[in-house]
Design a protein around this motif. Sequence first.
Motif, PDB file in Angstrom:
ATOM      1  N   ARG A  13       0.886  -1.173   0.000  1.00  0.00           N
ATOM      2  CA  ARG A  13       0.000   0.000   0.000  1.00  0.00           C
ATOM      3  C   ARG A  13       0.916   1.212   0.000  1.00  0.00           C
ATOM      4  O   ARG A  13       1.776   1.363   0.868  1.00  0.00           O
ATOM      5  N   HIS A  14       0.733   2.087  -1.005  1.00  0.00           N
ATOM      6  CA  HIS A  14       1.607   3.254  -1.144  1.00  0.00           C
ATOM      7  C   HIS A  14       0.828   4.374  -1.824  1.00  0.00           C
ATOM      8  O   HIS A  14       0.211   4.165  -2.864  1.00  0.00           O
ATOM      9  N   ASN A  15       0.843   5.545  -1.216  1.00  0.00           N
ATOM     10  CA  ASN A  15       0.163   6.723  -1.760  1.00  0.00           C
ATOM     11  C   ASN A  15      -1.293   6.440  -2.122  1.00  0.00           C
ATOM     12  O   ASN A  15      -1.778   6.842  -3.177  1.00  0.00           O
ATOM     13  N   GLY A  16      -1.999   5.725  -1.250  1.00  0.00           N
ATOM     14  CA  GLY A  16      -3.421   5.459  -1.444  1.00  0.00           C
ATOM     15  C   GLY A  16      -3.734   4.354  -2.434  1.00  0.00           C
ATOM     16  O   GLY A  16      -4.895   4.073  -2.694  1.00  0.00           O
ATOM     17  N   GLU A  17      -2.728   3.706  -2.972  1.00  0.00           N
ATOM     18  CA  GLU A  17      -2.935   2.619  -3.930  1.00  0.00           C
ATOM     19  C   GLU A  17      -2.473   1.313  -3.289  1.00  0.00           C
ATOM     20  O   GLU A  17      -1.487   1.290  -2.557  1.00  0.00           O
ATOM     21  N   ALA A 104      -6.261  -8.186   0.531  1.00  0.00           N
ATOM     22  CA  ALA A 104      -6.138  -6.725   0.541  1.00  0.00           C
ATOM     23  C   ALA A 104      -7.384  -6.077  -0.041  1.00  0.00           C
ATOM     24  O   ALA A 104      -7.994  -6.595  -0.975  1.00  0.00           O
ATOM     25  N   ASP A 105      -7.733  -4.948   0.544  1.00  0.00           N
ATOM     26  CA  ASP A 105      -8.728  -4.064  -0.050  1.00  0.00           C
ATOM     27  C   ASP A 105      -8.112  -2.668  -0.074  1.00  0.00           C
ATOM     28  O   ASP A 105      -6.921  -2.513   0.185  1.00  0.00           O
ATOM     29  N   LYS A 106      -8.886  -1.652  -0.386  1.00  0.00           N
ATOM     30  CA  LYS A 106      -8.329  -0.294  -0.490  1.00  0.00           C
ATOM     31  C   LYS A 106      -7.781   0.244   0.832  1.00  0.00           C
ATOM     32  O   LYS A 106      -6.893   1.078   0.848  1.00  0.00           O
ATOM     33  N   GLU A 107      -8.304  -0.256   1.962  1.00  0.00           N
ATOM     34  CA  GLU A 107      -7.922   0.269   3.263  1.00  0.00           C
ATOM     35  C   GLU A 107      -6.783  -0.482   3.943  1.00  0.00           C
ATOM     36  O   GLU A 107      -6.024   0.108   4.690  1.00  0.00           O
ATOM     37  N   THR A 150       4.736   3.892  -8.163  1.00  0.00           N
ATOM     38  CA  THR A 150       3.407   3.471  -7.726  1.00  0.00           C
ATOM     39  C   THR A 150       3.531   2.170  -6.935  1.00  0.00           C
ATOM     40  O   THR A 150       4.551   1.475  -6.999  1.00  0.00           O
ATOM     41  N   ALA A 151       2.480   1.807  -6.237  1.00  0.00           N
ATOM     42  CA  ALA A 151       2.462   0.539  -5.504  1.00  0.00           C
ATOM     43  C   ALA A 151       2.655  -0.624  -6.479  1.00  0.00           C
ATOM     44  O   ALA A 151       3.390  -1.573  -6.192  1.00  0.00           O
TER      45      ALA A 151
END
Length: 178
Positions: A13-17, A104-107, A150-151
């Motif tokens: 998870r990195h920068n919201g991704e 994994a999910d977005k959170e 990016t992630a």
Amino acid sequence: MPKIKSTTVCAIRHNGEVAIGADGQATLGNTVAKNNVKKIRKLQEGKIVTGFAGSTADAFTLLERFDEKLSTYGGNMKRAAIELAKDWRMDRYLRRLEAMMIVADKEEILVISGTGDVLEPDNEIAVIGSGSMYAQSAALALKKHATQMTAEEMVRESLNIAADICIYTNHNLIVEKV
């Protein structure tokens, strides 16, 4: 009969991704049995992504159970993971399964093991499998120093580094974003 060896799965998870990826190699003893196994699955209409390491048949059993738990608990990933871990540890049949999962999910990202563990990884990086320590080292360095990536790019690079070192990991990668 030789045991099927593990693989490498990495989630970041990195920068919201959030991205999760795995290599495609399955080995039987010291022989590559297949080089393009898909070890990443999307659940809940793509809202949750899972990756597994270990015995493929065992992993699919766990994926089915996890999907059932998600349905039972209205898509609540953490609750479904905890309930799966409880069943995995308590059920005589499930206890024999040899696999691990990253979900994994977005959170959040979670690691689920057969010992009853549901772990929220430090640094928003989760790794499992035979090449996990190589991928984790690479991911930690990338998160710290390559913040413009990016992630998904970090996951790919971490898995490629692991594949260069771990004989049970190859460069046939599948990476999914949540």
